[in-house]
Design a protein around this motif. Structure first.
Motif, PDB file in Angstrom:
ATOM      1  N   THR A  52      47.538  28.920  39.451  1.00 36.12           N
ATOM      2  CA  THR A  52      47.792  28.498  37.944  1.00 36.12           C
ATOM      3  C   THR A  52      46.965  28.886  37.128  1.00 36.12           C
ATOM      4  N   THR A  53      45.745  28.730  37.562  1.00 38.92           N
ATOM      5  CA  THR A  53      44.607  29.207  36.454  1.00 38.92           C
ATOM      6  C   THR A  53      43.603  29.893  37.265  1.00 38.92           C
ATOM      7  N   LEU A  54      42.548  30.627  36.557  1.00 37.43           N
ATOM      8  CA  LEU A  54      41.474  31.330  37.004  1.00 37.43           C
ATOM      9  C   LEU A  54      40.153  30.803  36.606  1.00 37.43           C
ATOM     10  N   PRO A  55      38.846  30.257  37.373  1.00 35.04           N
ATOM     11  CA  PRO A  55      38.063  29.513  36.835  1.00 35.04           C
ATOM     12  C   PRO A  55      37.123  30.508  36.180  1.00 35.04           C
ATOM     13  N   SER A  56      36.610  29.759  34.971  1.00 34.23           N
ATOM     14  CA  SER A  56      35.590  30.647  34.169  1.00 34.23           C
ATOM     15  C   SER A  56      34.855  31.697  34.756  1.00 34.23           C
ATOM     16  N   ASP A  57      34.141  31.134  36.052  1.00 34.33           N
ATOM     17  CA  ASP A  57      33.222  32.036  36.672  1.00 34.33           C
ATOM     18  C   ASP A  57      33.764  33.369  37.300  1.00 34.33           C
ATOM     19  N   PHE A  58      35.059  33.182  37.395  1.00 32.57           N
ATOM     20  CA  PHE A  58      35.918  34.675  37.769  1.00 32.57           C
ATOM     21  C   PHE A  58      35.554  35.706  37.129  1.00 32.57           C
ATOM     22  N   CYS A  59      35.256  35.466  35.712  1.00 27.61           N
ATOM     23  CA  CYS A  59      34.864  36.592  34.658  1.00 27.61           C
ATOM     24  C   CYS A  59      33.446  37.285  34.992  1.00 27.61           C
ATOM     25  N   ASN A  72      52.014  35.144  40.614  1.00 29.18           N
ATOM     26  CA  ASN A  72      51.509  34.003  40.565  1.00 29.18           C
ATOM     27  C   ASN A  72      52.196  32.780  39.786  1.00 29.18           C
ATOM     28  N   LYS A  73      51.272  31.876  39.358  1.00 28.53           N
ATOM     29  CA  LYS A  73      51.819  30.920  38.257  1.00 28.53           C
ATOM     30  C   LYS A  73      50.853  30.683  37.143  1.00 28.53           C
ATOM     31  N   LEU A  74      50.347  31.878  36.737  1.00 25.20           N
ATOM     32  CA  LEU A  74      49.053  31.830  35.892  1.00 25.20           C
ATOM     33  C   LEU A  74      49.789  31.446  34.441  1.00 25.20           C
ATOM     34  N   GLN A  75      49.305  30.469  33.614  1.00 22.73           N
ATOM     35  CA  GLN A  75      49.988  30.021  32.388  1.00 22.73           C
ATOM     36  C   GLN A  75      49.093  30.800  31.411  1.00 22.73           C
ATOM     37  N   GLN A  76      47.527  30.985  31.613  1.00 23.72           N
ATOM     38  CA  GLN A  76      46.795  31.602  30.784  1.00 23.72           C
ATOM     39  C   GLN A  76      45.587  32.276  31.765  1.00 23.72           C
ATOM     40  N   LEU A  77      44.943  33.115  30.701  1.00 20.24           N
ATOM     41  CA  LEU A  77      43.614  33.799  31.381  1.00 20.24           C
ATOM     42  C   LEU A  77      42.251  32.984  30.608  1.00 20.24           C
ATOM     43  N   PRO A  78      41.426  33.102  31.389  1.00 24.42           N
ATOM     44  CA  PRO A  78      40.042  32.493  30.757  1.00 24.42           C
ATOM     45  C   PRO A  78      39.930  33.211  29.560  1.00 24.42           C
ATOM     46  N   ALA A  79      39.209  32.210  28.579  1.00 24.59           N
ATOM     47  CA  ALA A  79      38.875  32.682  27.352  1.00 24.59           C
ATOM     48  C   ALA A  79      37.692  34.158  27.275  1.00 24.59           C
ATOM     49  N   ASP A  80      37.034  34.091  28.164  1.00 28.59           N
ATOM     50  CA  ASP A  80      36.327  35.230  28.199  1.00 28.59           C
ATOM     51  C   ASP A  80      36.766  36.407  29.325  1.00 28.59           C
ATOM     52  N   PHE A  81      37.755  36.567  29.589  1.00 27.91           N
ATOM     53  CA  PHE A  81      38.561  37.554  30.445  1.00 27.91           C
ATOM     54  C   PHE A  81      37.767  38.815  29.918  1.00 27.91           C
ATOM     55  N   VAL A 102      41.537  36.627  23.070  1.00 29.32           N
ATOM     56  CA  VAL A 102      41.263  37.565  22.147  1.00 29.32           C
ATOM     57  C   VAL A 102      40.237  38.531  22.830  1.00 29.32           C
ATOM     58  N   SER A 103      39.459  38.020  23.818  1.00 31.42           N
ATOM     59  CA  SER A 103      38.471  38.806  24.210  1.00 31.42           C
ATOM     60  C   SER A 103      39.081  39.743  25.092  1.00 31.42           C
ATOM     61  N   PHE A 104      40.537  39.801  25.466  1.00 32.97           N
ATOM     62  CA  PHE A 104      41.142  40.938  25.918  1.00 32.97           C
ATOM     63  C   PHE A 104      40.822  42.295  25.524  1.00 32.97           C
ATOM     64  N   ALA A 105      40.595  42.253  24.055  1.00 42.22           N
ATOM     65  CA  ALA A 105      40.228  43.500  23.298  1.00 42.22           C
ATOM     66  C   ALA A 105      39.156  43.924  23.737  1.00 42.22           C
ATOM     67  N   GLN A 106      38.345  43.513  24.668  1.00 43.82           N
ATOM     68  CA  GLN A 106      36.888  44.251  25.204  1.00 43.82           C
ATOM     69  C   GLN A 106      37.208  45.115  26.199  1.00 43.82           C
TER      70      GLN A 106
END
Length: 307
Positions: A52-59, A72-81, A102-106
């Motif tokens: 349902t989520t990805l932890p921040s350290d996944f990035c 899966n059931k992901l509702q959002q991606l981490p902000a620093d994806f 927004v960081s998806f642009a990187q």
């Protein structure tokens, strides 16, 4: 909470070259620590799990090149994806995503993207389009990246605008504070001047009162003392017959000057035996005796003797 190790044993056992397949592992949590220990696994398949989520350290798994998170059931991606800068292939099919960070642009190396079957925001859904073949998925990656870069630029401009507004507000607050401090300084200065003027007037009043007090004993000393009965000393009576006295005195002077020589001659010299000098001496003696009996002359003589 099920992890990969509980079903498939050690992750290294699942590693095939640079591919690590954790699909269909009934995962509801990503084993990030174990994945970080396998930098060789640049292709990771986490599809068909219960995430349902990805932890921040996944990035922090920046070695990933291909990532499959579909079904899966992901509702959002981490902000620093966007830290996954080496990612080229991303499958997000059939999740519950509405927006992307927004960081998806990187993700400048992203070449392939699938966002089908997500309740995407209408604008983002229109930009992404379909991903039914390789070409469309590549176009989706390119369009979404451009869109997210535009969103990032808009947000940056909005951030700059807010910063500018805040700076202007801060300048106004500082100017207002400076004006207030200047007004308070002016008020204190005016109050100080008024207090100084008040003290100066009090000082001048005290000095004047002191001078007046010093003059008062002198005036009392110059005044004649009163009698024991408390009445003022009697003034000397004014001189009477002042004009008569002056005329009489002038006549006396003329008489003295006129007959002085004759009197001297008649009384001192040998001429005193002459008939004329005898008459003169007689007149002189009678005049002197008459004058002595005169009231005014007596008063004049008494006054002269008192002076």
């Amino acid at each position: 909470m099920t992890k990969a190790g509980s079903k498939g044993g050690n992750l290294r056992d699942k590693l095939d070259g640079n591919e690590l397949d954790l699909s269909l592992s009934d995962l509801n949590e990503v084993p990030v620590k174990e994945l970080a220990a396998l930098p060789k696994a640049t292709i990771l398949d986490l599809s068909c799990n219960k995430l349902t989520t990805l932890p921040s350290d996944f990035c922090g798994l920046t070695h990933l090149v291909k990532l499959d998170l579909s079904k899966n059931k992901l509702q959002q991606l981490p902000a620093d994806f966007g830290r996954l800068v080496n990612l080229q292939h991303l499958d997000l099919l059939n999740n519950r995503l509405v927006t992307l960070p927004v960081s998806f642009a990187q993700l400048k190396n992203l070449k392939w993207l699938d966002l089908k079957d997500n309740p995407l925001d209408p604008v983002l859904a229109k930009v992404a389009g379909d991903c039914l073949d390789e070409k469309q998925c590549k176009q989706c990656a390119n369009k979404v990246l451009q869109h997210m870069k535009a969103v990032q630029a808009d947000q940056e401009r909005e951030r700059q605008r807010r910063l500018e507004v805040e700076r202007e507000a801060e300048k106004k607050r500082e100017a207002k504070q400076r004006a207030k401090e200047a007004q308070e300084r002016e008020l204190r200065k005016r109050e100080k001047a008024e207090e100084k003027e008040r003290r100066r007037k009090e000082y001048d009043a005290l000095k004047a009162a002191k001078r007046e007090q010093e003059k008062k004993p002198k005036k009392e000393a110059n005044q004649a003392p009163k009698s024991k009965s408390g009445s003022r000393p009697r003034k000397p009576p004014p001189r009477k017959h002042t004009r008569s006295w002056a005329v009489l005195k002038l006549l006396l002077l003329l008489l003295l000057f006129g007959v002085a020589g004759g009197l001297v001659a008649c009384r001192v010299t040998e001429l005193q035996q002459q008939p004329l000098c005898t008459s003169v001496n007689t007149i002189y003696d009678n005049a002197v005796q008459g004058l002595r009996r005169h009231e005014i002359l007596q008063w004049v003589l008494q006054t002269d003797s008192q002076q």
